[in-house]
Design a protein around this motif. Sequence first.
Motif, PDB file in Angstrom:
ATOM      1  N   GLU A 135       0.805  -1.227   0.000  1.00  0.00           N
ATOM      2  CA  GLU A 135       0.000   0.000   0.000  1.00  0.00           C
ATOM      3  C   GLU A 135       0.836   1.274   0.000  1.00  0.00           C
ATOM      4  OE1 GLU A 135      -3.030  -0.534  -0.532  1.00  0.00           O
ATOM      5  OE2 GLU A 135      -3.101  -2.655   0.020  1.00  0.00           O
ATOM      6  N   GLY A 136       2.117   1.146   0.315  1.00  0.00           N
ATOM      7  CA  GLY A 136       2.982   2.326   0.366  1.00  0.00           C
ATOM      8  C   GLY A 136       2.776   3.188   1.590  1.00  0.00           C
ATOM      9  N   VAL A 137       2.165   2.633   2.617  1.00  0.00           N
ATOM     10  CA  VAL A 137       1.937   3.354   3.869  1.00  0.00           C
ATOM     11  C   VAL A 137       1.922   2.324   4.985  1.00  0.00           C
ATOM     12  CG1 VAL A 137      -0.579   3.254   3.617  1.00  0.00           C
ATOM     13  CG2 VAL A 137       0.458   5.022   5.049  1.00  0.00           C
ATOM     14  N   ALA A 138       2.466   2.701   6.159  1.00  0.00           N
ATOM     15  CA  ALA A 138       2.637   1.733   7.240  1.00  0.00           C
ATOM     16  C   ALA A 138       2.157   2.320   8.557  1.00  0.00           C
ATOM     17  CB  ALA A 138       4.116   1.342   7.356  1.00  0.00           C
ATOM     18  N   LYS A 139       1.760   1.440   9.470  1.00  0.00           N
ATOM     19  CA  LYS A 139       1.471   1.860  10.843  1.00  0.00           C
ATOM     20  C   LYS A 139       2.710   2.533  11.424  1.00  0.00           C
ATOM     21  CE  LYS A 139       0.522  -2.464  11.779  1.00  0.00           C
ATOM     22  NZ  LYS A 139       0.214  -3.727  12.501  1.00  0.00           N
ATOM     23  N   PRO A 140       2.580   3.650  12.116  1.00  0.00           N
ATOM     24  CA  PRO A 140       1.366   4.211  12.709  1.00  0.00           C
ATOM     25  C   PRO A 140       0.632   5.269  11.870  1.00  0.00           C
ATOM     26  CG  PRO A 140       3.254   5.336  13.616  1.00  0.00           C
ATOM     27  CD  PRO A 140       3.792   4.293  12.676  1.00  0.00           C
ATOM     28  N   ASP A 141       0.896   5.331  10.575  1.00  0.00           N
ATOM     29  CA  ASP A 141       0.163   6.263   9.722  1.00  0.00           C
ATOM     30  C   ASP A 141      -1.292   5.802   9.629  1.00  0.00           C
ATOM     31  OD1 ASP A 141      -0.980   7.619   7.465  1.00  0.00           O
ATOM     32  OD2 ASP A 141       1.031   8.017   6.725  1.00  0.00           O
ATOM     33  N   PRO A 142      -2.252   6.623  10.025  1.00  0.00           N
ATOM     34  CA  PRO A 142      -3.654   6.172  10.053  1.00  0.00           C
ATOM     35  C   PRO A 142      -4.236   5.875   8.684  1.00  0.00           C
ATOM     36  CG  PRO A 142      -3.521   8.533  10.494  1.00  0.00           C
ATOM     37  CD  PRO A 142      -2.106   8.013  10.526  1.00  0.00           C
ATOM     38  N   ARG A 143      -3.580   6.296   7.632  1.00  0.00           N
ATOM     39  CA  ARG A 143      -4.108   6.014   6.295  1.00  0.00           C
ATOM     40  C   ARG A 143      -4.211   4.512   6.032  1.00  0.00           C
ATOM     41  NH1 ARG A 143      -0.266   9.313   2.443  1.00  0.00           N
ATOM     42  NH2 ARG A 143       1.223   8.672   4.061  1.00  0.00           N
ATOM     43  N   ILE A 144      -3.349   3.717   6.673  1.00  0.00           N
ATOM     44  CA  ILE A 144      -3.419   2.273   6.428  1.00  0.00           C
ATOM     45  C   ILE A 144      -4.696   1.678   7.031  1.00  0.00           C
ATOM     46  CG2 ILE A 144      -2.110   1.492   8.467  1.00  0.00           C
ATOM     47  CD1 ILE A 144      -0.721  -0.530   6.508  1.00  0.00           C
ATOM     48  N   LEU A 145      -5.177   2.260   8.123  1.00  0.00           N
ATOM     49  CA  LEU A 145      -6.450   1.790   8.677  1.00  0.00           C
ATOM     50  C   LEU A 145      -7.614   2.237   7.803  1.00  0.00           C
ATOM     51  CD1 LEU A 145      -6.218   2.022  12.562  1.00  0.00           C
ATOM     52  CD2 LEU A 145      -5.255   0.359  10.960  1.00  0.00           C
ATOM     53  N   GLU A 146      -7.506   3.409   7.211  1.00  0.00           N
ATOM     54  CA  GLU A 146      -8.556   3.860   6.291  1.00  0.00           C
ATOM     55  C   GLU A 146      -8.654   2.916   5.095  1.00  0.00           C
ATOM     56  OE1 GLU A 146     -10.594   6.085   7.194  1.00  0.00           O
ATOM     57  OE2 GLU A 146      -9.447   6.774   8.932  1.00  0.00           O
ATOM     58  N   ILE A 147      -7.516   2.429   4.629  1.00  0.00           N
ATOM     59  CA  ILE A 147      -7.521   1.459   3.530  1.00  0.00           C
ATOM     60  C   ILE A 147      -8.241   0.185   3.965  1.00  0.00           C
ATOM     61  CG2 ILE A 147      -6.040  -0.057   2.147  1.00  0.00           C
ATOM     62  CD1 ILE A 147      -3.958   2.274   2.191  1.00  0.00           C
ATOM     63  N   ALA A 148      -7.921  -0.291   5.175  1.00  0.00           N
ATOM     64  CA  ALA A 148      -8.562  -1.507   5.674  1.00  0.00           C
ATOM     65  C   ALA A 148     -10.067  -1.333   5.801  1.00  0.00           C
ATOM     66  CB  ALA A 148      -7.953  -1.893   7.020  1.00  0.00           C
ATOM     67  N   LEU A 149     -10.492  -0.206   6.346  1.00  0.00           N
ATOM     68  CA  LEU A 149     -11.934   0.029   6.509  1.00  0.00           C
ATOM     69  C   LEU A 149     -12.634   0.108   5.159  1.00  0.00           C
ATOM     70  CD1 LEU A 149     -11.826   2.608   9.436  1.00  0.00           C
ATOM     71  CD2 LEU A 149     -12.576   0.217   9.548  1.00  0.00           C
ATOM     72  N   GLU A 150     -11.984   0.716   4.194  1.00  0.00           N
ATOM     73  CA  GLU A 150     -12.572   0.769   2.844  1.00  0.00           C
ATOM     74  C   GLU A 150     -12.717  -0.634   2.264  1.00  0.00           C
ATOM     75  OE1 GLU A 150     -11.750   2.865  -1.505  1.00  0.00           O
ATOM     76  OE2 GLU A 150     -10.598   3.490   0.257  1.00  0.00           O
ATOM     77  N   ARG A 151     -11.713  -1.483   2.465  1.00  0.00           N
ATOM     78  CA  ARG A 151     -11.785  -2.859   1.961  1.00  0.00           C
ATOM     79  C   ARG A 151     -12.920  -3.635   2.623  1.00  0.00           C
ATOM     80  NH1 ARG A 151      -6.178  -3.891   0.567  1.00  0.00           N
ATOM     81  NH2 ARG A 151      -5.752  -2.186  -0.894  1.00  0.00           N
ATOM     82  N   LEU A 152     -13.241  -3.264   3.849  1.00  0.00           N
ATOM     83  CA  LEU A 152     -14.321  -3.926   4.582  1.00  0.00           C
ATOM     84  C   LEU A 152     -15.684  -3.312   4.286  1.00  0.00           C
ATOM     85  CD1 LEU A 152     -12.603  -4.338   8.072  1.00  0.00           C
ATOM     86  CD2 LEU A 152     -13.062  -6.152   6.404  1.00  0.00           C
ATOM     87  N   GLY A 153     -15.714  -2.304   3.438  1.00  0.00           N
ATOM     88  CA  GLY A 153     -16.965  -1.617   3.148  1.00  0.00           C
ATOM     89  C   GLY A 153     -17.454  -0.790   4.306  1.00  0.00           C
ATOM     90  N   ALA A 154     -16.503  -0.284   5.108  1.00  0.00           N
ATOM     91  CA  ALA A 154     -16.859   0.428   6.335  1.00  0.00           C
ATOM     92  C   ALA A 154     -16.146   1.771   6.432  1.00  0.00           C
ATOM     93  CB  ALA A 154     -16.510  -0.441   7.545  1.00  0.00           C
TER      94      ALA A 154
END
Length: 221
Positions: A135-154
């Motif tokens: 994804e080109g972004v890693a924890k603790p950058d919150p953008r990686i959680l936004e990617i995960a939530l988008e993948r979950l439809g959330a």
Amino acid sequence: MIWLFDLDNTLVGRDDAFAAWAAAAVSASDGTEADLAAIVAADEGGFSRKADLARVIVDRLGWDDDVPAAVERFRAGIRDHVRAYDGVLFSLDVLRAAGHRVAVVTNGDSAQQRGKIARCAVEPHVDAIVVSDEEGVAKPDPRILEIALERLGAADVDRRSVWMVGDAAHADVAVGRAAGTRTAWVSHGRAWQGADRPDVVAATTREVIALAASPEVSRRA
């Protein structure tokens, strides 16, 4: 409820795998207990620079490998030894059966992390997998959680209905806080350092899940 899980030392025993591989490698090279201790210390729980760790291994064990070859050698050893923690995949199945959505959010090299996921058969037990290297972004950058939530439809879900679960305070707890989610720390028996504790702290991932999913904790959201 949405659950975002770290991989290493949260769902699978990465440090246990490294220690097991290192012990075998030291024995095969006729190394000493001091060599093993130095190699495990140089690993820094998986957070050291891989090239630096490889140099310590090559020096201690007298390998002829260059640094890239040594890195791949110990990475392969970790993949060969890694196991999911007892019962943790069943716990993920229970969450999903109750209608919760579950994702893995992991930092690291794509081939290495995907290899561990495949070795431990994690993928059938989750709804999405997000690897920082892809994804080109890693924890603790919150953008990686936004990617995960988008993948979950959330993508638009209330962040107080999201749990970020992991063992690394500087990555997993920090990214949850940055993204506004609830945080759960898998302590492995360590004491929390600092006053601002995560929402839930327990020694194992299964204990964390049980506490976070309990009615008492859920009412605090």
